[in-house]
Design an enzyme around this catalytic site. Structure first.
Site, PDB file in Angstrom:
ATOM      1  N   THR A   1      -7.532   4.029 -20.872  1.00 15.43           N
ATOM      2  CA  THR A   1      -7.145   2.996 -19.912  1.00 15.43           C
ATOM      3  C   THR A   1      -8.332   2.707 -18.991  1.00 15.43           C
ATOM      4  O   THR A   1      -9.250   3.541 -18.864  1.00 15.43           O
ATOM      5  CB  THR A   1      -5.949   3.454 -19.050  1.00 15.43           C
ATOM      6  OG1 THR A   1      -6.348   4.586 -18.269  1.00 15.43           O
ATOM      7  CG2 THR A   1      -4.752   3.822 -19.918  1.00 15.43           C
TER       8      THR A   1
ATOM      9  N   TYR B   1      -5.514  16.382  -7.634  1.00 18.71           N
ATOM     10  CA  TYR B   1      -4.782  15.681  -8.694  1.00 18.71           C
ATOM     11  C   TYR B   1      -3.827  16.638  -9.385  1.00 18.71           C
ATOM     12  O   TYR B   1      -2.650  16.335  -9.579  1.00 18.71           O
ATOM     13  CB  TYR B   1      -5.768  15.086  -9.696  1.00 18.71           C
ATOM     14  CG  TYR B   1      -5.114  14.206 -10.734  1.00 18.71           C
ATOM     15  CD1 TYR B   1      -4.737  12.902 -10.424  1.00 18.71           C
ATOM     16  CD2 TYR B   1      -4.887  14.670 -12.024  1.00 18.71           C
ATOM     17  CE1 TYR B   1      -4.151  12.080 -11.378  1.00 18.71           C
ATOM     18  CE2 TYR B   1      -4.307  13.856 -12.985  1.00 18.71           C
ATOM     19  CZ  TYR B   1      -3.940  12.562 -12.656  1.00 18.71           C
ATOM     20  OH  TYR B   1      -3.349  11.762 -13.613  1.00 18.71           O
TER      21      TYR B   1
ATOM     22  N   ASP C   1       0.867  -1.177   0.000  1.00 16.38           N
ATOM     23  CA  ASP C   1       0.000   0.000   0.000  1.00 16.38           C
ATOM     24  C   ASP C   1       0.905   1.230   0.000  1.00 16.38           C
ATOM     25  O   ASP C   1       1.681   1.435   0.939  1.00 16.38           O
ATOM     26  CB  ASP C   1      -0.882  -0.032   1.250  1.00 16.38           C
ATOM     27  CG  ASP C   1      -1.850   1.140   1.322  1.00 16.38           C
ATOM     28  OD1 ASP C   1      -1.719   2.103   0.535  1.00 16.38           O
ATOM     29  OD2 ASP C   1      -2.742   1.109   2.205  1.00 16.38           O
TER      30      ASP C   1
END
Length: 269
Positions: A199, A164, A70
């Site tokens: 994707t 982001y 993780d």
């Protein structure tokens, strides 16, 4: 065999559910095809294992090992790097290909929540920093190494969600810092900036989140791409990563490479 005898740790080697191939899985497969020995790291061990099976059965992987980690936990990243070093004695390539946006509930500057900001920052940026933290001493000692970080043209383009964009912009400058601070050790560090890509994470996730069909999302994105009005794929990112990881790019460090079908060239001036 451009990566023959090279040891690569690829973080983000699994794949989100959906159609096609993601950037991380495609990179694993191209590196395997070119002779690298690979530690395929992902938070989903099952997805990493699936990537490894494809690499062995279809792409002639010499040696590939799945590893569960993780990226929000430094200890997991340290364990992955330590495992690769113990198994192969060196690490030639670190490829960080993990990032989330809408799947992490990113929002506008007035809507972003503290929880979403922290999660996305931990995955996109802190994980990258911590992975590099643990691989750098190994590369410095061996006086060589390549670090490739996957950012996004969203760092420069108009993008509606704050976290982001901020993390991908920060990754670019962080990688430049790695490049100049480690040049004396023979370590190269470069950033790839994918544009609009077809994707599973980019398309299928958006279709689920925004209640659209996959075909609608594809059509909306294709029309925005200057080059042939068609998105790129994970293979385009993988091929760029292969070049930067190979000795063909031995004099390239601190570079920011768009893989975007002309998206950045099309920005208004």
């Amino acid at each position: 065999m451009r990566l023959q005898d090279k040891i690569a740790v690829i973080i983000g080697a699994g794949q989100s559910p959906g159609v096609g191939v993601g950037n991380g899985r495609a990179t694993v497969l191209r590196f395997a095809q070119e002779g690298a020995r690979i530690l395929a790291v992902d938070r989903s061990l099952a997805s990493a294992e699936e990537t490894c099976e494809i690499a062995k059965n279809e792409y002639g992987a010499i040696e590939i090992v799945p590893f569960e980690a993780d990226v929000c936990k430094e200890s997991d990243l340290a364990a992955a790097i330590a495992f690769a070093k113990e198994k192969w004695g060196r690490i030639d390539i670190l490829h960080y290909n993990v990032g989330i946006s809408v799947s992490g509930k990113d929002g506008s500057p007035t809507e972003i929540t503290e929880e979403a900001f922290d999660l996305i920052t931990h995955v996109n940026l802190r994980g990258c920093v911590m992975a590099c933290k643990h691989v750098l001493p190994i590369m410095q000692a061996q006086q060589s190494g390549v670090i490739i970080n996957i950012s996004s043209i969203s760092a420069f383009q108009r993008y509606p969600w704050v976290t982001y964009k901020a993390t991908k912009a920060a990754m670019i400058e962080y990688t430049k810092q790695l490049a100049i601070e480690n040049a004396e050790f023979g370590i190269r560090a470069n950033t790839i900036l994918p544009g609009l890509m077809d994707t599973p994470m980019a398309i299928d996730t958006r279709a689920r989140v925004f209640g659209k069909t996959r075909e609608q999302v594809v059509a909306e994105r294709n029309v925005k791409v200057p080059l042939r009005h068609r998105m790129g794929t994970g293979w385009d990112v993988a091929n760029a990563a292969l070049f930067l990881a190979s000795d063909e790019a031995q004099f390239i460090t601190g570079a920011v490479l768009p893989v975007d079908g002309g998206g950045l060239v099309n920005l208004p001036r």
